[in-house]
Design an enzyme around this catalytic site. Structure first.
Site, PDB file in Angstrom:
ATOM      1  N   ARG A   1     -64.824 -84.805  25.782  1.00 46.21           N
ATOM      2  CA  ARG A   1     -64.179 -83.672  26.440  1.00 46.21           C
ATOM      3  C   ARG A   1     -62.796 -84.112  26.903  1.00 46.21           C
ATOM      4  NH1 ARG A   1     -68.221 -83.637  31.695  1.00 46.21           N
ATOM      5  NH2 ARG A   1     -67.770 -85.745  32.425  1.00 46.21           N
TER       6      ARG A   1
ATOM      7  N   ARG B   1     -32.764 -69.993  57.218  1.00 38.84           N
ATOM      8  CA  ARG B   1     -33.187 -69.254  58.414  1.00 38.84           C
ATOM      9  C   ARG B   1     -32.329 -69.684  59.610  1.00 38.84           C
ATOM     10  NH1 ARG B   1     -37.744 -71.602  56.052  1.00 38.84           N
ATOM     11  NH2 ARG B   1     -39.288 -70.187  55.148  1.00 38.84           N
TER      12      ARG B   1
ATOM     13  N   ARG C   1     -29.838 -65.936  55.914  1.00 34.57           N
ATOM     14  CA  ARG C   1     -30.443 -64.749  56.511  1.00 34.57           C
ATOM     15  C   ARG C   1     -29.982 -64.635  57.963  1.00 34.57           C
ATOM     16  NH1 ARG C   1     -36.863 -64.570  57.117  1.00 34.57           N
ATOM     17  NH2 ARG C   1     -36.385 -65.989  58.830  1.00 34.57           N
TER      18      ARG C   1
ATOM     19  N   GLY D   1     -39.039 -60.696  50.321  1.00 29.27           N
ATOM     20  CA  GLY D   1     -39.731 -61.490  51.336  1.00 29.27           C
ATOM     21  C   GLY D   1     -41.217 -61.194  51.282  1.00 29.27           C
ATOM     22  N   THR D   2     -41.919 -61.904  50.427  1.00 31.52           N
ATOM     23  CA  THR D   2     -43.309 -61.555  50.126  1.00 31.52           C
ATOM     24  C   THR D   2     -44.271 -61.885  51.266  1.00 31.52           C
ATOM     25  OG1 THR D   2     -43.522 -63.656  48.948  1.00 31.52           O
ATOM     26  CG2 THR D   2     -43.021 -61.683  47.636  1.00 31.52           C
ATOM     27  N   ASN D   3     -43.864 -62.733  52.219  1.00 31.22           N
ATOM     28  CA  ASN D   3     -44.745 -62.980  53.371  1.00 31.22           C
ATOM     29  C   ASN D   3     -44.950 -61.692  54.168  1.00 31.22           C
ATOM     30  OD1 ASN D   3     -44.689 -65.638  52.597  1.00 31.22           O
ATOM     31  ND2 ASN D   3     -43.300 -66.309  54.205  1.00 31.22           N
ATOM     32  N   ASP D   4     -43.841 -61.094  54.617  1.00 30.21           N
ATOM     33  CA  ASP D   4     -43.951 -59.857  55.394  1.00 30.21           C
ATOM     34  C   ASP D   4     -44.385 -58.679  54.532  1.00 30.21           C
ATOM     35  OD1 ASP D   4     -43.508 -60.722  57.920  1.00 30.21           O
ATOM     36  OD2 ASP D   4     -41.389 -60.212  58.012  1.00 30.21           O
TER      37      ASP D   4
ATOM     38  N   LYS E   1     -68.910 -78.528  25.927  1.00 31.07           N
ATOM     39  CA  LYS E   1     -69.753 -79.602  25.410  1.00 31.07           C
ATOM     40  C   LYS E   1     -70.344 -79.213  24.058  1.00 31.07           C
ATOM     41  CE  LYS E   1     -72.164 -81.802  28.369  1.00 31.07           C
ATOM     42  NZ  LYS E   1     -73.149 -82.093  29.430  1.00 31.07           N
TER      43      LYS E   1
ATOM     44  N   ARG F   1     -79.040 -80.141  28.809  1.00 36.76           N
ATOM     45  CA  ARG F   1     -77.836 -80.260  29.637  1.00 36.76           C
ATOM     46  C   ARG F   1     -77.057 -78.945  29.660  1.00 36.76           C
ATOM     47  NH1 ARG F   1     -76.056 -85.937  29.918  1.00 36.76           N
ATOM     48  NH2 ARG F   1     -77.354 -87.249  28.581  1.00 36.76           N
TER      49      ARG F   1
ATOM     50  N   MET G   1     -73.724 -78.672  37.711  1.00 31.94           N
ATOM     51  CA  MET G   1     -74.959 -78.037  37.243  1.00 31.94           C
ATOM     52  C   MET G   1     -75.985 -79.113  36.901  1.00 31.94           C
ATOM     53  SD  MET G   1     -73.464 -74.795  35.083  1.00 31.94           S
ATOM     54  CE  MET G   1     -72.152 -75.690  34.255  1.00 31.94           C
TER      55      MET G   1
ATOM     56  N   GLU H   1     -38.755 -56.565  52.279  1.00 35.41           N
ATOM     57  CA  GLU H   1     -39.996 -57.063  52.880  1.00 35.41           C
ATOM     58  C   GLU H   1     -40.782 -55.959  53.579  1.00 35.41           C
ATOM     59  OE1 GLU H   1     -38.951 -59.915  55.956  1.00 35.41           O
ATOM     60  OE2 GLU H   1     -36.968 -58.997  56.107  1.00 35.41           O
TER      61      GLU H   1
ATOM     62  N   CYS I   1     -38.171 -65.084  48.092  1.00 35.53           N
ATOM     63  CA  CYS I   1     -38.017 -66.185  49.046  1.00 35.53           C
ATOM     64  C   CYS I   1     -39.207 -66.361  49.964  1.00 35.53           C
ATOM     65  CB  CYS I   1     -36.743 -66.007  49.878  1.00 35.53           C
ATOM     66  SG  CYS I   1     -36.755 -64.541  50.925  1.00 35.53           S
TER      67      CYS I   1
ATOM     68  N   HIS J   1     -47.062 -69.984  61.098  1.00 34.19           N
ATOM     69  CA  HIS J   1     -45.826 -70.684  61.463  1.00 34.19           C
ATOM     70  C   HIS J   1     -45.938 -72.181  61.165  1.00 34.19           C
ATOM     71  CE1 HIS J   1     -43.226 -72.930  64.308  1.00 34.19           C
ATOM     72  NE2 HIS J   1     -42.348 -72.001  63.970  1.00 34.19           N
TER      73      HIS J   1
ATOM     74  N   SER K   1     -33.627 -59.948  47.792  1.00 37.63           N
ATOM     75  CA  SER K   1     -34.530 -61.093  47.852  1.00 37.63           C
ATOM     76  C   SER K   1     -35.832 -60.590  48.439  1.00 37.63           C
ATOM     77  CB  SER K   1     -33.940 -62.206  48.724  1.00 37.63           C
ATOM     78  OG  SER K   1     -34.808 -63.322  48.734  1.00 37.63           O
TER      79      SER K   1
ATOM     80  N   GLY L   1     -70.901 -82.577  37.136  1.00 37.63           N
ATOM     81  CA  GLY L   1     -71.858 -82.777  38.209  1.00 37.63           C
ATOM     82  C   GLY L   1     -72.271 -81.532  38.961  1.00 37.63           C
TER      83      GLY L   1
ATOM     84  N   TYR M   1     -34.446 -65.773  40.330  1.00 36.67           N
ATOM     85  CA  TYR M   1     -34.841 -67.045  40.923  1.00 36.67           C
ATOM     86  C   TYR M   1     -36.011 -66.838  41.877  1.00 36.67           C
ATOM     87  CZ  TYR M   1     -32.471 -65.610  45.246  1.00 36.67           C
ATOM     88  OH  TYR M   1     -32.094 -64.941  46.384  1.00 36.67           O
TER      89      TYR M   1
END
Length: 966
Positions: free
Chosen positions: A427, A649, A705, A854-857, A102, A172, A183, A833, A919, A543, A852, A181, A939
């Protein structure tokens, strides 16, 4: 009250004429002169080219980057208070970090000659000092404020605290990123029992006391902590006593009496009289606005929008101008384009004879500023264009100028006092996802911005809103609970508590919402049949969340306030009871759970969206594949621009009723003959599945897989299923239970799963490899090109992959001999993984054609967290600032991300041309995609509905990199 403009502050740049100023006019002023279009066309094109070149070199002016920004910060190193007014300003647009958005824009507009009420800004540096000084302003800052205030007095011809000609100011907030809104603000500051009389003489008594009561109410709330409802009750009582319904109908005597009541209420609550010294009021308001940076709603907003706590807020003190002094006064908000649709129409609302907070409070119905701003119900309301044509014409000229100057859609606040237009703020305007895409594409066509800038203008995460139904924001709704926004989109249906019932009712034509304590792979068909999924447990990568995103289903997970009783068919949430068959609506974008039917809206993808996506593919360096297990999902993802399947899967194929029995027989078999008989039954259906997927992805790579989950997930859980399996295997139910007990594991996710099953039961992987290779050969024989890739999961040791690769290659070789002339030769790789795999990736790469991640595990094992259980405590970590993000949503760059980096670098050290992909669910998270792009992966892969999100994020990584290096 008549304010005097000084120093040319009231002249709009588009109205300036050649005058005695001509000899000192700068190049900026020259570009603001209105000139015939034909004559100016060449100059306009040159200016636009110069602006684009400057943007590429120094970054966006809005973000305050580049050399100009660094010089400005250096020049202002010792300054704490920045003045603007009378055509002069200490600040400029690129000083957002110091002045907030601002303050920087007020300074910039003043420099440009836009009519802005004079004032000054206390920088964010003062905010930091205020915190360090335990909530006190230094004497030096106070002295600078009073010096700047004197300059404002001179321009306005008024004096702060003067009982005859009082100057009133607003106080302000203004952070570098807009936080609407969140602050606090205080208006009409400077009024007291003495100055109100002077204001009454300058204008009229009614206006003066109306302004005073507004100030008391706002100051008491923001600074003194007096609850607002006390004043609202007194106001309603005053209107009732006067026999009127609107504030505007009260007379001067009413306001005078109400002011007296307000003052008494403040003293009764605080034990002190309302402050009458304007300077004391000013110090109190400044302190309150700085404190509001740390109020609960501001902290929550910053957490949601990834805004740094350390940035702080600036404070803007500005001369008040009034839209409530009579019928030649007004106040309003305008957008340079329609913020809902993106149409290039000037759009906004105003209120005649009102102050700004009246527009927001909804006390009166705002009127459209022009015909294009009309909505249903406002057709007969007069417009600003008709009621005040002069100020409207000037507002139109200014909005066009500001949009071209800032090269983005602007959100402007304005006040008209006595027929004179003032701009209080501009703004970058908030907009819907649909509008963001349209505005970005249109501005490229208008040559205001480049294609790369357009790509950066659209929030990648917001694309979810374009691909899923959303809640109709105008509809009434009763929110009874909130969980995690696990899979975007809105859905409504009748509540069911089992997957079987979801299937049955869906087949009968009913829409259902599947409500579970938590889901398991056995629920897959019910999840597919349901409109949406609601769970009491589980996180963003549980899941339910993962499967729902893959299916494009709305899902709210981890809704801990739910008490679900399957036996009674009841869900309780505090005082609410929801029974089987009751209608429920969920919003997977916000996590809200609502009673009854709530209308939804289905967005349409327009030509602008397709155009933007084409631009992203031109600059992106990484591909985007999809996680898909069915031909239908594959086709959907391909329509969204997926360049292949990064994760198919196979286990999801096993849960169909005609297959699950054979799967269970295979797992529970006591001898090879029984197991191979079950596998022989599964082979043709697996082959059929792969053929459909290969056809849907003709010519594109498909990574399959091999079986990964713990075997217990496939085993019967209830007596009915136990009896069916026992009968098919000619066993007693007790014998079967004994076999299940023998297979029990204490920690199955770290137990007999993934490649370990392939080592123990190689015939399972042999069957799957044969099904994949035979399917590829069959599709190839139909004249289609296939690119199968076989991925071995959960490799931790190079010996595992070496041994299993030999098994896979033997089957592929056998199938190739059965199909002479085939060119099918699947690539064989692994999912990284397990942390040990990342640490030894150079050795593992000797046996892999691709990695590949496996970033979850990898996140689960790296953090020692269960992604299904972590939601019970992870929010506490985020709230306490231990973690900034849920590591299952955005990749932990410093920890898990370094495992990915190490695995990638070690793998390519052994095999320079090793294909690298991601993946896990992080493949669809924009922040994570940008990180992976920086690692040089080939990828990322994500659920079908996240493909456009990942495509845009991948392109943004390139565009932002070029911007930062320019």
């Amino acid at each position: 009250m008549t304010a005097r403009r000084g120093g040319g502050a009231g002249r709009s740049p588009v109205r300036r004429k050649a005058s005695s100023r001509k000899k000192t006019a700068s190049r900026k002023k020259a570009t603001r002169k209105k000139a015939p279009r034909k004559k100016a066309a060449g100059k306009k094109a040159a200016r636009k080219k110069a602006v684009r070149k400057k943007a590429a070199k120094a970054g966006s002016v809005r973000r305050g980057q580049g050399a100009a920004s660094r010089r400005s910060r250096s020049d202002a190193e010792s300054r704490r208070v920045f003045f603007f007014g009378g055509g002069q300003a200490d600040g400029r647009a690129e000083m957002r970090e110091l002045l907030g958005g601002k303050g920087a824009n007020l300074a910039e507009m003043t420099r440009l000659g836009v009519p802005v009420p004079p004032g000054f800004t206390l920088s964010t540096r003062v905010c930091a000092e205020f915190k360090d000084r335990t909530g006190k302003l230094s004497a030096g800052v106070k002295a600078d404020v009073l010096t700047a205030l004197a300059r404002v007095e001179k321009i306005m011809g008024l004096r702060f605290g003067d009982p005859e000609r009082p100057l009133l100011v607003s106080v302000r907030s203004g952070a570098r990123v807009s936080m609407p809104g969140m602050m606090d603000s205080v208006l009409n500051l400077g009024l007291s029992n003495h100055t109100v009389e002077g204001l009454a003489k300058l204008v009229d008594e009614r206006f003066a006391y109306d302004s005073y009561r507004r100030f008391i109410q706002m100051y008491a709330d923001v600074v003194l902590g007096v609850p607002l409802d006390r004043f609202e009750i007194m106001l309603e009582r005053a209107k009732l006593g006067a026999g009127v319904s609107l504030d505007t109908e009260l007379e001067a005597a009413d306001w005078r009496a109400l002011v007296s009541d307000y003052l008494d209420a403040v003293e009764a609550h605080t034990g002190q009289p309302f402050p009458q010294d304007p300077r004391q009021q000013l110090w109190g308001a400044i302190a309150a606005v700085f404190r509001s940076w740390r109020n609960d709603r501001a902290v929550a907003y910053r957490r949601l929008h990834r805004i740094e706590d350390a940035w702080g807020t600036a404070v803007n003190i500005q001369s008040m101008v009034f839209g409530n002094m009579g019928d030649d006064c007004a106040t309003g908000v305008a957008f340079t384009r329609n913020p809902s649709t993106g149409e290039s129409n000037f759009y906004g609302e105003y209120l005649k004879n009102a102050q700004g907070e009246d527009v927001v409070a909804g006390i009166r119905t705002p009127q459209p500023i022009n015909a294009s701003s009309r909505v249903v119900g406002s057709e007969d309301l007069p417009t600003l264009e008709a009621e005040m044509p002069g100020p409207y014409a000037e507002l139109t000229r200014i909005y066009k100028f500001l949009e071209k100057h800032y090269r983005d859609m602007q959100d402007m606040e304005f006040t008209i006092q006595g027929g004179t237009l003032w701009i209080l703020q501009t703004r970058t305007g908030k907009r819907t996802s649909h509008a963001a895409v349209r505005i970005a594409v249109d501005m490229v066509k208008e040559r205001l911005i480049s294609r790369e800038e357009a790509i950066l203008r659209v929030d990648a995460s917001s694309l979810d809103q374009l691909l899923h139904p959303t809640i109709d924001q105008s509809a009434d709704r009763e929110v009874i609970a909130r969980g995690l926004p696990a899979s975007p989109g809105a859905a409504g249906g009748r509540v069911v508590f089992s997957a079987e019932e979801a299937e049955t009712r869906s087949k009968a034509g009913e829409k259902v919402i599947l409500v579970r304590i938590e889901t398991s792979p056995e629920d897959i068909l019910g999840m597919h049949a349901a409109e949406g999924i609601l769970t009491a447990r589980g996180g963003m990568t549980s899941h339910a969340a993962v499967v729902a995103r893959g299916m494009g289903k709305s899902c709210v997970s981890g809704c801990a306030s739910l008490a679900i009783d399957y036996a009674a068919g009841v869900m309780r949430v505090e005082q609410h009871v929801v029974r089987d068959g009751d209608w429920l609506t969920i919003d997977g974008s916000s996590g809200e759970v609502m009673l009854g039917r709530v209308p939804t809206a289905t967005p349409e993808l327009g030509p602008e969206f397709r155009e933007l996506m084409r631009w992203t593919d031109r600059i992106s360096r990484i591909k985007v594949r999809t996680n898909a297990d069915t031909p239908e999902d594959a086709e959907l993802a391909r329509s969204f621009g997926a360049t292949g399947i990064g994760l198919c899967r196979t286990e999801h194929m096993f849960f169909q009723p005609r297959r699950i029995l054979n799967v269970r027989r295979m797992i529970l078999a006591r001898d090879m003959a029984t197991r191979e008989a079950a596998l022989a039954e599964l082979l043709p259906v697996q082959r059929e599945d792969f053929e459909g997927i290969f056809r849907a992805m003709e010519g594109l790579p498909v990574t399959v897989r091999l079986l990964d989950p713990p075997l217990h997930e496939f085993l019967p859980q209830n007596e009915e299923d136990l009896a069916a399996v026992a009968q098919s295997m000619r066993l007693s139910v007790q014998d079967l239970k004994n076999r299940l007990d023998a297979l029990h594991e204490f920690n199955p996710m770290l137990g007999h799963r993934g490649c370990r099953v392939g080592v123990s039961f190689p015939e399972i992987y042999r069957m799957q490899t044969r099904a994949i290779t035979e399917a590829a050969c069959a599709v190839e024989a139909q004249g289609m090109k296939v690119k199968p890739e076989i991925m071995v999961p959960l490799i931790a040791h190079p010996g595992e992959l070496s041994w299993l690769r030999a098994e896979v290659e033997a089957v592929v070789s056998a199938v190739r001999k059965e199909h002479p002339g085939t060119r099918v030769r699947p690539a064989i790789g692994t999912m990284i993984e397990v942390p040990r795999a990342a640490l030894t990736a150079d050795v593992i790469a000797e046996h892999a054609d691709f990695f590949s991640f496996g970033t979850n595990d990898l996140t689960q094992m790296g953090y020692a967290l269960s992604r299904d259980d972590a939601n019970s405590f992870l929010p506490d970590y985020i709230e306490q600032g231990i973690l900034r993000d849920d590591p299952f949503v955005s990749i932990d760059e410093e920890g898990v991300g370094q495992l990915v980096r190490m695995g990638a670098e070690l793998g390519r050290k052994t095999r320079p041309r090793l294909q690298l992909g991601v993946c896990g669910e992080h493949g669809g998270d924009p922040q994570s995609v940008r990180f992976f792009a920086g690692l040089g992966v080939d990828y990322v892969s994500c659920s079908p509905y996240r493909v456009p999100v990942a495509r845009l994020a991948a392109a943004q990584a390139v565009a932002r990199g070029r911007e930062e290096s320019a």
